[in-house]
Design an enzyme around this catalytic site. Structure first.
Site, PDB file in Angstrom:
ATOM      1  N   GLU A 129      54.376  10.679  19.420  1.00 19.25           N
ATOM      2  CA  GLU A 129      55.999  10.845  19.874  1.00 19.25           C
ATOM      3  C   GLU A 129      56.534  10.878  21.235  1.00 19.25           C
ATOM      4  O   GLU A 129      57.087  10.780  21.963  1.00 19.25           O
ATOM      5  CB  GLU A 129      56.103  13.388  20.020  1.00 19.25           C
ATOM      6  N   GLU A 170      35.383  15.526   8.655  1.00 20.24           N
ATOM      7  CA  GLU A 170      35.237  16.465   9.546  1.00 20.24           C
ATOM      8  C   GLU A 170      34.076  16.769   9.625  1.00 20.24           C
ATOM      9  O   GLU A 170      33.513  17.865  10.891  1.00 20.24           O
ATOM     10  CB  GLU A 170      36.104  17.774   8.843  1.00 20.24           C
TER      11      GLU A 170
END
Length: 325
Positions: free
Chosen positions: A91, A122
């Protein structure tokens, strides 16, 4: 103790994984009752974030100083936490006209992990180190490890690797006393408590992460001169809506008539910040560009150097007048 038993014992100590017996019958409630409970839970998150504002502000000051020297801001996480980082990074270019390489989101397992879990990604601190090596992380950069539990190896590995390279490091978690916070220079621990659905950290923890990342990126960009007051003067006009927003921002900043705004935008290739400087500073497009380059993109500083500086009070009055139309 087996590895599974050890992990289970560790999870039992985490606030974000705690079971809430008072909600054990939630599936028997009406839809409206469930929504009310969940909404009330979400309402507690901003207060938890507020408790970490001093730490967040200190981190932002460090990030902004490094980015002013050309450094990058890198988010690193797995699952929901990684997605929040990628979202915030994505963004920044349309909102603040940043180079996509300046704010980067890394998610364990790579881009495909945005929509599909990548098995075991992860759990690898080594993978995080490899991802940072590929970016060539250095002393002017900042790496923010994001993990609800504060124990995710990928996030911790990213912070440890970045710190070894001299980068500024931030650890964002939702449990107190986390390994992630301990590994980072700035440990941000937003303790939101147990989730509505046991262990579903895409809920309050995810909301907390989004709020903190909003704070970090937005205030950093303000410090870097990406705004003029509360106007997004570095917005990238990539579609018709944003072109209309660009014209409105120039109007709010200057109070100029439409014809003058259109002329200023045409003279500056649609650059909002430059157009404002043309109008308020009384300069042409090339001069506006030179003044902004000399001021490292800070519009107020460029206005102060313009031949016909517009007082701040005048700009404020113009904005108020435009807003009241």
């Amino acid at each position: 103790m087996t590895a599974y038993a050890a992990l289970r014992a560790q999870l039992d100590t985490l606030t974000t994984e705690a079971f809430r017996p008072e909600l054990a019958e939630i599936d028997r409630l009406s839809t409206l009752e469930i929504t009310r409970i969940m909404n009330a839970e979400d309402a507690t998150v901003p207060a938890a974030v507020a408790g970490q504002l001093e730490v967040i502000a200190a981190a932002v000051d460090g990030i902004a100083a490094r980015m002013a020297r050309g450094g990058r801001l890198v988010y690193a996480g797995a699952g929901t936490a990684g997605r929040m980082g990628v979202l915030d990074a994505s963004e920044c270019p349309p909102t603040f006209n940043t180079d996509p390489a300046r704010v980067v989101g890394l998610i364990a397992g790579g881009p495909s992990a945005m929509v599909k879990a990548v098995e075991g990604a992860e759990d690898s601190a080594e993978l995080a180190a490899e991802d940072l090596t590929a970016l060539g992380i250095g002393p002017d950069d900042t790496v923010i490890g994001i993990s609800a539990s504060g124990r995710t190896p990928y996030a911790i590995g990213a912070v440890e690797s970045a710190r070894a390279r001299g980068a500024l490091t931030v650890g964002l978690s939702c449990n107190a006393g986390s390994a992630l916070a301990a590994a980072a220079e700035h440990g941000i621990e937003v303790v939101v408590g147990p989730e509505l659905l046991t262990g579903s950290t895409r809920l309050k923890a995810g909301t907390a992460q989004k709020l903190v990342l909003n704070l970090i990126s937005t205030v950093t960009m303000i410090r870097l001169g990406k705004t003029y007051g509360n106007l997004m003067v570095d917005v990238r006009a990539s579609n018709e809506k944003l072109r209309a927003r660009s014209r409105r921002i120039v109007a709010l900043a200057t109070g100029a008539p439409d014809e003058e705004i259109e002329a200023a935008l045409a003279a500056t290739d649609g650059e909002v910040k430059n157009a404002i400087l043309v109008i308020l500073g009384g300069v042409d497009g090339p001069a506006a560009a030179r003044l902004l380059t000399a001021s490292d993109g800070h519009l107020r500083a460029a206005l102060a150097e313009a031949p016909t500086e517009a007082p701040a009070e005048a700009a404020t009055e113009a904005s108020a007048a435009t807003g009241s139309r």
